[in-house]
Design a protein around this motif. Structure first.
Motif, short mmCIF file in Angstrom:
data_model
loop_
_atom_site.label_atom_id
_atom_site.label_comp_id
_atom_site.label_asym_id
_atom_site.label_seq_id
_atom_site.Cartn_x
_atom_site.Cartn_y
_atom_site.Cartn_z
N LEU A 231 69.98 25.97 -11.48
CA LEU A 231 68.97 24.92 -12.14
C LEU A 231 67.66 25.73 -13.00
O LEU A 231 67.13 25.23 -13.72
CB LEU A 231 68.42 24.11 -11.03
N GLU A 232 67.62 26.96 -12.60
CA GLU A 232 66.66 27.98 -13.29
C GLU A 232 66.87 28.01 -14.78
O GLU A 232 66.05 28.39 -15.45
CB GLU A 232 66.31 29.09 -12.46
N LYS A 233 68.24 27.92 -15.03
CA LYS A 233 68.45 27.89 -16.26
C LYS A 233 68.35 26.86 -17.12
O LYS A 233 68.33 27.12 -18.48
CB LYS A 233 69.90 28.60 -16.41
N ILE A 234 68.01 25.65 -16.48
CA ILE A 234 67.26 24.49 -17.39
C ILE A 234 65.83 24.75 -17.66
O ILE A 234 64.94 24.71 -16.86
CB ILE A 234 67.44 23.16 -16.55
N THR A 235 65.65 25.26 -19.08
CA THR A 235 64.32 25.75 -19.48
C THR A 235 63.34 24.52 -19.89
O THR A 235 62.12 24.70 -19.93
CB THR A 235 64.23 26.69 -20.39
N LEU A 236 64.03 23.51 -20.46
CA LEU A 236 63.22 22.25 -21.14
C LEU A 236 62.92 21.40 -19.84
O LEU A 236 63.50 21.25 -18.83
CB LEU A 236 64.07 21.80 -22.08
N ARG A 237 61.98 20.72 -20.11
CA ARG A 237 61.43 19.72 -19.10
C ARG A 237 61.11 18.29 -19.43
O ARG A 237 60.29 17.71 -18.93
CB ARG A 237 59.93 20.24 -18.65
N ALA A 238 61.98 17.82 -20.39
CA ALA A 238 61.90 16.51 -20.80
C ALA A 238 62.88 15.62 -19.81
O ALA A 238 63.42 16.17 -19.03
CB ALA A 238 62.21 16.14 -22.35
N ASN A 239 62.97 14.22 -20.42
CA ASN A 239 63.61 13.43 -19.22
C ASN A 239 64.95 13.73 -19.45
O ASN A 239 65.68 13.55 -18.21
CB ASN A 239 63.62 11.88 -19.95
N ALA A 240 65.57 14.18 -20.56
CA ALA A 240 67.12 14.55 -20.52
C ALA A 240 67.21 15.75 -19.65
O ALA A 240 68.40 15.70 -18.87
CB ALA A 240 67.35 14.78 -22.10
N PHE A 244 69.62 15.90 -16.39
CA PHE A 244 70.78 17.15 -16.10
C PHE A 244 70.48 17.70 -14.79
O PHE A 244 71.69 17.86 -14.01
CB PHE A 244 70.45 17.98 -17.19
N ALA A 245 69.21 17.76 -14.37
CA ALA A 245 69.08 18.55 -12.85
C ALA A 245 69.40 17.69 -11.97
O ALA A 245 69.98 18.13 -10.91
CB ALA A 245 67.53 19.15 -12.93
N CYS A 246 69.17 16.38 -12.21
CA CYS A 246 69.60 15.35 -11.14
C CYS A 246 71.06 15.41 -10.84
O CYS A 246 71.68 15.16 -9.83
CB CYS A 246 69.15 13.90 -11.64
N GLY A 292 73.35 15.71 -26.33
CA GLY A 292 73.33 16.34 -27.58
C GLY A 292 73.02 18.12 -27.50
O GLY A 292 72.84 18.56 -26.42
N ASN A 293 72.71 18.39 -28.82
CA ASN A 293 72.38 20.05 -28.82
C ASN A 293 70.97 20.05 -29.27
O ASN A 293 70.43 21.03 -29.73
CB ASN A 293 73.40 20.78 -29.70
N GLN A 294 70.16 18.95 -29.16
CA GLN A 294 68.56 19.10 -29.76
C GLN A 294 67.98 19.80 -29.18
O GLN A 294 68.26 20.06 -27.79
CB GLN A 294 68.07 17.57 -29.66
N LYS A 295 67.24 20.74 -29.48
CA LYS A 295 66.41 21.75 -29.05
C LYS A 295 67.18 23.00 -28.21
O LYS A 295 66.78 23.33 -27.20
CB LYS A 295 65.27 21.02 -28.14
N GLY A 296 68.49 23.16 -28.58
CA GLY A 296 69.31 24.00 -28.02
C GLY A 296 69.95 23.66 -26.79
O GLY A 296 70.54 24.45 -26.01
N ARG A 297 69.79 22.36 -26.33
CA ARG A 297 70.63 21.95 -25.08
C ARG A 297 72.08 22.17 -25.29
O ARG A 297 72.74 21.89 -26.36
CB ARG A 297 70.20 20.65 -24.89
N ASP A 298 72.79 22.78 -24.23
CA ASP A 298 74.05 23.06 -24.03
C ASP A 298 74.74 22.80 -22.92
O ASP A 298 75.61 23.64 -22.19
CB ASP A 298 74.14 24.65 -24.75
N TYR A 299 74.40 21.71 -22.41
CA TYR A 299 74.46 21.25 -20.89
C TYR A 299 76.20 20.94 -20.65
O TYR A 299 76.77 21.06 -19.48
CB TYR A 299 73.96 20.14 -20.45
N PHE A 300 77.11 20.61 -21.83
CA PHE A 300 78.29 20.18 -21.72
C PHE A 300 79.21 21.04 -22.55
O PHE A 300 78.66 21.19 -23.59
CB PHE A 300 78.61 18.77 -21.85
N GLN A 301 80.56 21.02 -22.13
CA GLN A 301 81.41 21.32 -22.87
C GLN A 301 82.48 20.25 -23.32
O GLN A 301 83.18 19.62 -22.09
CB GLN A 301 82.10 22.66 -22.30
#
Length: 342
Positions: A231-240, A244-246, A292-301
């Motif tokens: 989870l430390e690799k999740i650097t953004l802190r918005a609701n999205a 993802f952390a949840c 999505g990939n907004q702000k560099g999000r890359d959570y899924f393949q």
């Protein structure tokens, strides 16, 4: 005289409630009535003079089903405004005796039908061990259940008085220990009575419509952890990013772990209200940004490589399809291996 029930009557009512409880709670609007703020408010209202206008507005909005929403009806909004304006005078009272409290608000609130409901909730917050949460729906549910069980007077009516509060609280506390749900007896009974008394509001809603209570209702980055995911690799802190952390926290406890999931399966694990995100617009936007990939999000393949761009474009638009994820419910994704622990 306060309502009293015999042991046989209590058991009969409890059996009736158990028969109907789950079907009604399967449609309960959990995100409108999260239980977490209640304990804070009960503590705050032990000292009414220190309660701020913002807290009053939040509490009354919650009671009227508008938590994190700007959806109060004109009548409800008027009650809220009058209570906030009159609060400085109210806290000057030498006594917060329930009868005097209702008398005060009866003189201050022009619409007593809605005003009584708000005043009753304030009394609950000030005297939580004496009065249960009640309103027109809950009182009506009690009356109809008593009639269905052939208990008491057939002509019992709601009078918007202290007697209503005493009768309802007595009824509620008589039934709680007869239910089989253990530590959630009180919560389930309260929600059932609210839903049962308001069941007519659902007559135009599809029979297939259901809701679910979030597994994770509160969230803290400091407390969220997982054994299989980093989870430390999740650097953004918005609701999205919170969602993802949840999701990773939930998947960490499930056999399938990081295996393939459909978008629908992911959304089902993150219902409205997850991590305290109870505003529907904020929640829907967070889900779009999540995929999505907004702000560099890359959570899924994605199996369909074009989908991430579709979600990204929607997230970046000022007007967007807020239920976009429903269109692609059957599309499959996997968690980006970047977030797997070695």
């Amino acid at each position: 005289m306060t309502l009293t029930l015999t042991e046989r009557e209590k058991k009969s009512i409890a059996a009736l409630i158990q028969q109907h409880c789950d079907p009604y709670l399967s449609r309960f609007p959990f995100a409108r009535y999260p239980i977490e703020p209640l304990e804070y408010w009960k503590q705050a209202f032990t000292k009414p003079a220190t309660v701020q206008a913002s807290t009053l507005k939040q509490a009354i909005s919650w009671h009227f089903g508008s938590w994190q929403r700007n959806s109060l009806s004109p009548a409800q909004r008027s009650v809220c405004i009058h209570i906030i304006k009159s609060w400085p005078d109210f806290v000057q009272n030498e006594s917060f005796d329930p009868t005097r409290v209702l008398q005060f608000w009866h003189t201050q609130l022009p619409d007593w039908q809605h005003g009584f409901q708000a005043a009753a909730f304030l009394l609950h917050l000030m005297h939580p061990d004496t009065f249960e949460i009640t309103d027109h729906h809950r009182n009506q549910a009690m009356i109809e259940i008593l009639q269905a069980s052939e208990i008491g007077e057939d002509n019992r009516t709601i009078t918007n008085s202290v007697q209503d509060l005493e009768d309802y609280s007595s009824f509620f506390n008589s039934i709680v220990p007869k239910l089989p749900y253990g530590e959630v007896n009180r919560i389930k009974l309260d929600r059932f009575l609210k839903a049962y008394g308001n069941r007519h509001a659902y007559k135009h809603i599809a029979a297939t419509y259901t809701t679910s209570e979030p597994t994770i209702r509160q969230f803290s980055w400091d407390d969220c952890a997982a054994q299989s995911f980093d989870l430390e690799k999740i650097t953004l802190r918005a609701n999205a990013d919170v969602l993802f952390a949840c999701l990773l926290h939930l998947l960490d406890k499930q056999p399938q772990g990081s295996k393939k999931l459909t978008i629908e399966q992911i959304v089902d694990q993150l219902p409205l209200g997850t991590a305290g995100i109870c505003n529907e617009a904020s929640y829907n936007y967070a889900l779009i940004a999540l995929f999505g990939n907004q702000k560099g999000r890359d959570y899924f393949q994605f199996e369909n490589a074009t989908l991430q761009q579709v979600f990204t474009e929607q997230a970046n638009q000022s007007t967007r399809d807020m239920k976009l994820y429903l269109k692609y419910a059957n599309e499959s994704v996997t968690i980006n291996t970047k977030y797997l622990k070695a």
